[in-house]
Structures are given as structure tokens and as C-alpha cells.
Write a protein that holds these residues in place. Structure first.
Motif: not given
Lengths: 241, 302
Positions: A83-84, A86-93
Motif C-alpha cells: 500500500g506504499v 496507494r498512500r502516495f496516491s492520496t498525496t499531491p504527488v
């Protein structure tokens, strides 16, 4: 972006097995083979070269293949599984940046690995260094990028980290075989050698630049094409979760 | 003022309807709970709000933004704690926060944030060496690092021990007190009752009710239960004929009498008249679980 690369580089350095295999292994293998007297005696069957002279290009293949086809797909697939990404995709990056960072880390590690190998070649065994350094560098870079693109393709399609590891190993073995890592290339039949010259990471171009001629554009073209096609397909079909 | 508006949200996976016409609004500055059993569609609902999924129907506005069209801007204003999302094993807590802070225009000071979450001494610890509760707090820290207006926390306390759970609850209240609107996804009744200003009850993809915890309970208000073990055999009919009693259930040696009004007095009077001692006598008020059973016809944890 720089910070992502920096962080990924630190994480790479903290995985001892990755560092050993990607950066140190080719050089250590050269030292071990070079310690065997028969392998560092000129032999008429190798065209009066020593075994180690002929085997160096295969060591380069090992370094590049490990980075592109082992480290990259397993890391990326495990990032997806945990989920690394996936977590990135919740940030502006966008999480694609993380994949780009991985490839850049590969390039840095690849350069260090090959420079180390060259230094030992030259200092310990007096092996001729590539006579066309620029061509050699470009080939290594394109070779690594094409293998990384294939590695990302495996990561894109494999359902989980374990099967990514398995699939990548199959491609890895093929590349190593055609690249002459298992059997030196002069022992392989001609038609296999011809295939190997064109396949990533481009043994043909590596040898040309080693001998001092500019790499055949056709060889480099194939590498660029593989990078482009595999990279595009991987990007289009990548599952982020 | 509403900061999140969800109208007629529909999301289907492989022809299975996961969310079926859910509507609610979340007000600025509140802790809004989304409560329901596992598989009810809670996570799908909030992941549509986060812009991770494209809804098949309905509209969503978060702080005036469309989660799909205004992805980039939404991500700058929304902090997300995902269910089951880890970090690379060997990343240090401080590195992770520093990295994520670099993704935002105006990030929070991550050292201060770690201190607030009780992780100040863990900045140099690798992620894989943290306890479950610490990982969860790192996850909250990452959700808050961009100074979001809204934080979505999904199954925040699942897998935590009771002490860590209570600490985490205090933390959520602190987040709200700092001015962040919190959307809390949970299947823990106690958690929702303790923390939430308002709760959306979701069951099988549908919205059952939206109300404050007290408001939900008041829908079954007046109902209470008296639970005891009669020391001698007791004819249940003596209880069921009482006007206060709605029904009686037998659980092994125990009797559970449900009813309204002055239930306890009515029951104990019958027992006294028949000279039966009631052992282990307990009285229970209706709570959120009863509200859930009344509203959906089934228990929350099944």
C-alpha cells in the motif's frame, strides 16, 4: 523529486543483500575467477585472450540484469502490495514519481557497480578498458533502462510481489543466458550469439564499444525501442493497488 | 457549514453494488462517523470522497472541489489515513515524515507533529521496528502533515490493544480541537459513541440514518433491559403479563427482560412476591447497538 530519489537511495543502501548483489557481486566474481590461474592465462581457444578478458562483458550484464530485473520489479511489486503506492496516491504527488525514483536509483547503483568493476579490471588484472568510453556508457545506460522497462512491465502485470519475483527471475535467466553470463558467449552457437547481441542489455554494442568502435546504431536502436515500448505498456497497464 | 457533500453516491464492482444511493453532509469542525458492519460500503464511500475511486453515480463535493476533476487540489486539502497501508520496512519515521512534508505547499512541522503524537523519540526508528499502535500514529501523522482541512481516518483502531485505542481516541479529539474536520470510518460502536458528533449508519451499501449518537439512541429510547439469574424456577408468564414488559428471553440460566417505564421495579416486585432471589442482577439502558439492531434488523458485529 530529489527527496524521493534520496530517500529511495538510502533505503537501497539499507538492504545489504541488494547492495552486495547489485554493486559488489560482479567485482567479487571477477576477483574469484581471476584467482584461478588457468582463467588468467592466455588461451589460444579464446583467441589468445584470457578467460577473464572475455568474461568481463558478461559481468556487466549480471550487474545490469540484477538491477533491472530483480531489484526493480520486486521492490515495486512489494510497494504496491504494502500500500506504499496507494498512500502516495492520496498525496499531491503521483505514485509514478516513486517508480521514476526507483529507476534513477538503479542508474546510480549501476554506474557505481560498473565503475568499481572497471577499476578492479584495470588495477588488478590489467584488462583492457572500453576503448570507446562514451559508446560504452551510452550502451550501459540504454541497456539498464531497457531492462528496467522490462522489470516494470513484470511488476505491472504480476498479481503480487511473489509472482513478480518469479516472473522476473525467468526473464533474468534468459537475459543472463543470452548475455553470456552462464556460458561465455564464444561457447554459444552463432545464432544464439546474434540474438544476444540485440537483446537487452545489448551485448553487441557493449563489445563494439569495448573494442573501440562506436556501437552499431541498430543495436542501440533495439535497446531504445524496447525501453520505449515496454515502458509505455508498463505505464499504461500499471495497477496502482 | 457543510465541508463535504455526498449526494446519491453509487459505486458498483463487477455488477455488485457496493454503495447504493448514499447521501450525507459533513459540517466543518465536526467528527463525523461512518458506522456499519464489515463490507457495508464504508470504505468504498470514503475512497470515492478521497478521489481514489470514480463513482458510478451521484455527486461529491469536498470543500467545493470535485474529487475526480480537482484531484491535485483536493489532495492538498485532504489528509487520508488508509486502512492497511504500510511504509517501506527500513524507512525511518523522521525520513517518512520529512519526505511526505515535501509533497505539500505549506506542511506542518513534522518534529512538532511527532511530539504531539508521542513519537518524538521514534524519529530515527525504522518503520518495521514500530509497534502496531506506533505504526497507526505514524499513519495519522502522515495524514496530518499537509495541514489538511479534512482528515479521513479509516478503521483507525482496528488491531490495537484497549490502552492504545483509548490514546488514539484522545488524539482524534485533539485533531478536531485543532480545527480539522474528521471523518471517522469504524465498525466499533463504542468508538463512534465516544467520539462522533454525528454518525451515518450504513448497512449493505445503503444509508440507514444520520444523527448524533444521542439522537440515534433516542429512536429506541425508553427501552431497557433487566438481566438476572433467578435462584429458583420462575414462570416466565408472570413477567410477560406485566404491562412494562415487552418480551422475555432466556439465555441459559439467565433471563433477559426487555421493556419500558419502571421496568426494574415491576420485575423485582414479581420476584419478591414469589420469594425468588435475583442473582447477578443488571440493568442495561439502550445504546447505539440497540439503535443499530432496531434500524437494520441485525447486529453490528456478525
Amino acid at each position: 523529486m530529489l527527496k524521493i530519489v534520496k530517500t529511495e537511495w538510502k533505503l537501497f543502501l539499507r538492504e545489504p543483500s541488494m547492495v552486495v548483489f547489485a554493486v559488489l557481486f560482479p567485482t567479487v566474481l571477477l576477483l574469484v575467477l581471476g584467482a584461478i590461474p588457468a582463467l588468467r592465462t592466455p588461451d589460444p581457444t579464446f583467441g589468445d585472450l584470457r578467460f577473464i578478458d572475455a568474461y568481463v562483458s558478461s559481468l556487466v550484464v549480471i550487474a545490469l540484469a540484477f538491477l533491472g530485473l530483480n531489484k526493480l520489479p520486486t521492490t515495486v511489486a512489494s510497494y504496491r502490495e504494502k500500500g506504499v503506492l496507494r498512500r502516495f496516491s492520496t498525496t499531491p504527488v503521483h505514485p509514478a514519481r516513486l517508480l521514476v525514483a526507483q529507476v534513477l536509483v538503479n542508474v546510480i547503483a549501476g554506474v557505481i557497480s560498473i565503475v568499481l568493476l572497471m577499476v578492479v579490471c584495470w588495477a588488478v588484472f590489467d584488462i583492457d578498458l572500453p576503448h570507446h568510453p562514451l559508446g560504452f556508457l551510452v550502451t550501459c545506460l540504454l541497456g539498464l533502462l531497457s531492462l528496467s522497462a522490462l522489470g516494470l512491465l513484470v511488476a505491472a502485470w504480476a498479481p503480487n510481489a511473489r509472482s513478480a519475483g518469479g516472473w522476473a527471475t525467468v526473464v533474468f535467466m534468459l537475459v543472463m543466458f543470452f548475455g553470456g553470463a552462464y556460458l561465455p558467449r564464444f561457447l554459444l552457437p552463432d545464432f544464439l550469439n546474434v540474438i544476444g547481441e540485440y537483446l537487452p542489455p545489448g551485448v553487441g554494442a557493449l563489445q563494439e564499444s569495448w573494442l573501440g568502435v562506436a556501437p552499431d546504431p541498430a543495436h542501440l536502436g533495439v535497446l531504445a525501442l524496447v525501453t520505449l515500448v515496454a515502458g509505455t505498456v508498463a505505464a499504461k497497464s500499471f495497477r496502482w493497488e | 457549514m457543510a465541508i463535504i457533500e455526498v449526494v446519491d453516491l453509487v459505486k458498483t464492482y463487477d455488477r455488485k453494488v457496493a454503495v447504493d444511493g448514499v447521501s450525507f453532509t459533513v459540517d466543518e469542525g465536526e467528527i463525523f462517523g461512518i458506522l456499519g458492519p464489515n463490507g457495508a460500503g464504508k470504505t468504498t464511500t470514503v475512497e470515492c470522497v478521497e478521489g481514489l475511486h470514480t463513482p458510478d453515480g451521484g455527486t461529491i463535493r469536498v470543500d467545493g472541489l470535485d474529487p475526480r476533476r480537482d484531484r491535485a487540489e483536493l489532495r492538498a486539502r485532504l489528509g487520508v489515513q488508509l486502512q492497511q497501508s504500510e511504509l517501506p520496512d527500513r524507512i525511518r519515521v523522521g525520513e517518512a515524515l520529512d519526505l511526505y512534508a515535501s509533497f505539500y505547499r505549506d506542511p506542518a512541522d513534522w518534529r512538532e507533529l511527532l511530539a504531539r503524537l508521542g513519537l518524538a523519540d521514534r524519529a530515527k526508528t525504522e518503520y518495521r521496528k514500530l509497534s502496531g499502535g506506533q505504526k497507526q500514529r505514524v499513519s495519522i501523522a502522515l495524514a496530518l502533515i499537509g495541514k489538511p482541512k479534512v482528515a479521513v481516518l479509516d478503521e483507525l483502531t482496528t488491531g490495537l490493544d484497549p490502552q492504545a485505542r483509548r490514546d488514539t481516541w484522545d488524539l482524534v479529539e485533539q485533531i478536531r480541537d485543532a480545527g480539522v474536520t474528521v471523518v471517522l470510518v469504524t465498525h466499533f460502536m463504542e468508538e463512534a459513541e465516544r467520539l462522533c458528533d454525528r454518525i451515518a449508519l450504513i448497512d449493505a451499501g445503503r444509508l440507514v440514518a444520520v444523527d448524533s449518537p444521542a439522537g440515534l439512541v433516542s429512536r429506541v429510547d425508553g427501552e431497557q433491559r433487566v438481566r438476572f439469574r433467578p435462584a429458583a424456577p420462575l414462570d416466565v408468564a408472570l413477567l410477560t403479563e406485566l404491562p412494562e414488559v415487552s418480551h422475555v428471553e432466556r439465555h441459559g440460566p439467565q433471563l433477559v427482560v426487555t421493556g419500558t417505564g419502571n421496568l426494574l421495579h415491576a420485575v423485582t416486585s414479581v420476584l419478591a412476591r414469589n420469594q425468588i432471589v435475583a442473582a447477578d442482577l443488571r440493568i442495561e439502558q439502550a445504546g447505539l447497538d440497540d439503535a443499530f439492531i432496531r434500524l437494520t434488523g441485525r447486529k453490528l458485529t456478525e
